[in-house]
Design an enzyme around this catalytic site. Structure first.
Site, PDB file in Angstrom:
ATOM      1  CG  ASN A   1       3.132  -4.962  13.720  1.00  0.00           C
ATOM      2  OD1 ASN A   1       2.858  -4.099  14.373  1.00  0.00           O
ATOM      3  ND2 ASN A   1       3.310  -4.902  12.737  1.00  0.00           N
TER       4      ASN A   1
ATOM      5  CG  ASP B   1       1.877   5.145   6.008  1.00  0.00           C
ATOM      6  OD1 ASP B   1       0.900   5.693   5.858  1.00  0.00           O
ATOM      7  OD2 ASP B   1       2.748   4.562   6.736  1.00  0.00           O
TER       8      ASP B   1
ATOM      9  NE  ARG C   1      -0.808  -3.633  15.869  1.00  0.00           N
ATOM     10  CZ  ARG C   1      -0.291  -2.783  14.739  1.00  0.00           C
ATOM     11  NH1 ARG C   1       0.538  -3.087  13.756  1.00  0.00           N
ATOM     12  NH2 ARG C   1      -0.761  -1.566  14.615  1.00  0.00           N
TER      13      ARG C   1
ATOM     14  CG  HIS D   1       6.168   0.733  11.976  1.00  0.00           C
ATOM     15  ND1 HIS D   1       5.086   1.178  11.795  1.00  0.00           N
ATOM     16  CD2 HIS D   1       7.051   1.641  12.002  1.00  0.00           C
ATOM     17  CE1 HIS D   1       5.102   2.630  11.750  1.00  0.00           C
ATOM     18  NE2 HIS D   1       6.514   2.978  11.941  1.00  0.00           N
TER      19      HIS D   1
ATOM     20  CE1 TYR E   1       0.818   0.505   4.436  1.00  0.00           C
ATOM     21  CE2 TYR E   1       0.836  -1.789   4.043  1.00  0.00           C
ATOM     22  CZ  TYR E   1       1.096  -0.875   4.884  1.00  0.00           C
ATOM     23  OH  TYR E   1       1.527  -0.941   6.121  1.00  0.00           O
TER      24      TYR E   1
ATOM     25  CD  GLU F   1       4.196   1.228   5.801  1.00  0.00           C
ATOM     26  OE1 GLU F   1       4.237   0.565   6.942  1.00  0.00           O
ATOM     27  OE2 GLU F   1       3.970   2.266   5.608  1.00  0.00           O
TER      28      GLU F   1
END
Length: 498
Positions: A126, A66, A206, A124, A64, A71
């Site tokens: 997760n 961002d 998360r 990032h 997508y 990203e």
């Protein structure tokens, strides 16, 4: 890794003939126009997004736009080899799209976190967490670990204080942009060390880590993910290292600027403590609790210990594994051979070359071909991860339905003009008229509005909705293979326009 679940999000920088936003858009459009990799998700998911801003891939991940950059988010993974392969698969998807566009020589995507103009790009991580990430005891356990983790997880950064001055080097990139120790925001929260955003992940929560570097080294990626997953489990178990950093932000920046130990962290309880010693507190407890339980855990524990010893005795021993060490050696060699030394502006080109994802121009790929970088997963596993979801997570169910939607050409049912008109509104600002897009939070919004004529299907991490029918994928540890199969069988009828 037993009890663990993890995924990463990589925001790519870009260079070349195209502006970054344009390069991102044409690659995203190409990825979803061919039907080879996945299917576009029509609904805008955040304020300001345009319809069709991204989509889900056959491997269970998502691609997508961002903030004007491309990203890629991996699917949920349970193994270290799985996460490394699926993170690298995102690079392969981008490169294959560029090949189809015949634009490899026009657009270059870069996996790093900073440029020479004060900009930073996100990476990032997760992790699943049983405890609420906002709880003080969880924050207290994670903080010293994340501040000191950069001694082996940093990707290295070249910088200078002003024109004409020599370049200097620090071991991590994102550390230079950290502003606060904790915040619940990402974009507008001051770039925290610990993100307190509390989001559900099935029956768990998360943990969203935004302070780490994007590694090129496969080994470094695996060790970064493996150690952090174990520390998340230590936090869930109620363990604390028994130390509190006096100023975490200052400590993070100070440690990043040192290419040699002891990388001191100043604590309330014990004064100055070497970063390696802080890491060993976590390592020793992780060994005590988790040693021998599974292959990934034992690999992490063994290499965690070995890397800490190497950092303590001679960081150069870790070239080929730790990114900042490997890149520094190349930069030192270049500077030694240049009349301008560390003042040579071409050092910037050398550093950026390390982070290019295109093997034709990537310094990292050259080192890898020379067998100077450790390989953690074979090339075949990465190619497989482009099309195949990882084992043991809901990515399998998502992948099955996404592939079936693509086979049925569900995208052709999207009336893009009506979608834009139906979700957009004109807003007057600064004497100009702008089209501002509303967004759809999740499938519940569609059920409430009944806007299936505008958005015929919606794909999310935890559910897929098609014209009023919903497949929920609430538990990320479940595969949902049979449920996804049944839902996929209903799709021809659900998508029928007759």
């Amino acid at each position: 890794m037993r009890g663990a679940l993890f995924g990463t999000e990589t925001e790519f920088a870009s260079a070349g003939e195209y502006q970054p936003a344009h390069a991102a858009i044409i690659v995203k459009n190409q990825v979803f126009s061919t039907g080879e990799f996945g299917i576009i998700d029509p609904a805008p998911r955040e304020w300001g997004e345009t319809p069709g801003n991204g989509g889900f891939l056959f491997n269970g991940g998502r691609l997508y736009i961002d903030s004007g950059h491309l990203e890629y988010a991996t699917p949920e993974c349970r193994t270290l080899r799985g996460i490394v392969a699926h993170e690298m698969a995102g690079e392969r998807v981008v490169l294959q799209a560029l090949d189809q566009l015949d634009s490899r020589s026009k657009a270059f995507f870069i996996k790093n976190n900073a440029d020479y103009f004060g900009n930073t790009y996100g990476y990032h991580e997760n992790y699943c967490l049983a405890a609420n990430p906002r709880r003080p005891e969880v924050v207290g356990t994670l903080m010293p670990f994340l501040v000191t983790r950069q001694i082996f997880a940093g990707a290295g950064l070249l910088y200078r204080y002003g024109p004409g001055s020599d370049y200097e080097y620090q071991i991590a990139q994102r550390s230079a942009f950290v502003e606060v120790d904790q915040s619940s925001r990402v974009r507008f929260g001051g770039r925290p060390i610990i993100n307190l955003r509390d989001e559900p992940l099935g029956a768990r929560r998360r943990l969203h880590v935004i302070v780490g570097d994007a590694n090129r080294s496969e080994f470094a990626t695996a060790l970064k993910i493996g150690t952090t997953a174990l520390v998340a489990q230590l936090a869930d178990g109620g363990w604390s290292p028994g130390i509190e950093l006096i100023n975490p932000v200052q400590a993070m920046r100070a440690i990043a600027k040192q290419t040699e130990g002891p990388w001191l962290a100043f604590t309330l309880e014990h004064g100055a403590v070497p970063a390696v010693a802080v890491q060993r507190m976590y390592l020793d407890e992780a060994k005590r609790r988790f040693a021998g339980r599974d292959e990934d855990t034992d690999w992490t524990l063994a290499n965690w210990a070995r890397v800490l010893t190497g950092l303590e005795e001679d960081p150069k021993r870790l070239r080929g594994q730790v990114d900042w060490v490997s890149k520094l050696e190349v930069l030192e060699s270049f500077a030694d051979g240049s009349p301008s030394g560390w003042g040579d502006d071409d050092l910037c080109k050398v550093e950026l070359a390390y982070h290019h994802i295109d093997p034709a121009v990537s310094l990292y790929s050259t080192l890898k071909e020379r067998e100077e970088m450790e390989i953690f997963v074979p090339a075949g596993a990465v190619l497989q991860a482009v099309q195949t979801p990882p084992e043991g997570t809901r990515a399998l169910g998502r992948s099955k339905v996404v592939r079936r939607l693509s086979e049925l050409d569900a995208e052709s049912l999207i009336h893009w003009k009506n979608l834009r008109q139906g979700l957009g509104e004109l807003t007057l600002w600064d004497e100009n008229l702008y089209l501002v897009y509303q967004y759809i939070e999740d499938w519940r919004d569609l059920l409430t509005t009944g806007a299936w004529d505008i958005v015929p299907y919606l794909i999310d991490w935890s559910a897929i909705a098609v014209r009023g029918q919903v497949l929920e994928l609430a538990d990320p540890f479940e595969r949902y293979e049979s449920e996804a199969g049944e839902f996929a069988n209903k799709l021809p009828e659900l998508l029928s326009t007759e």
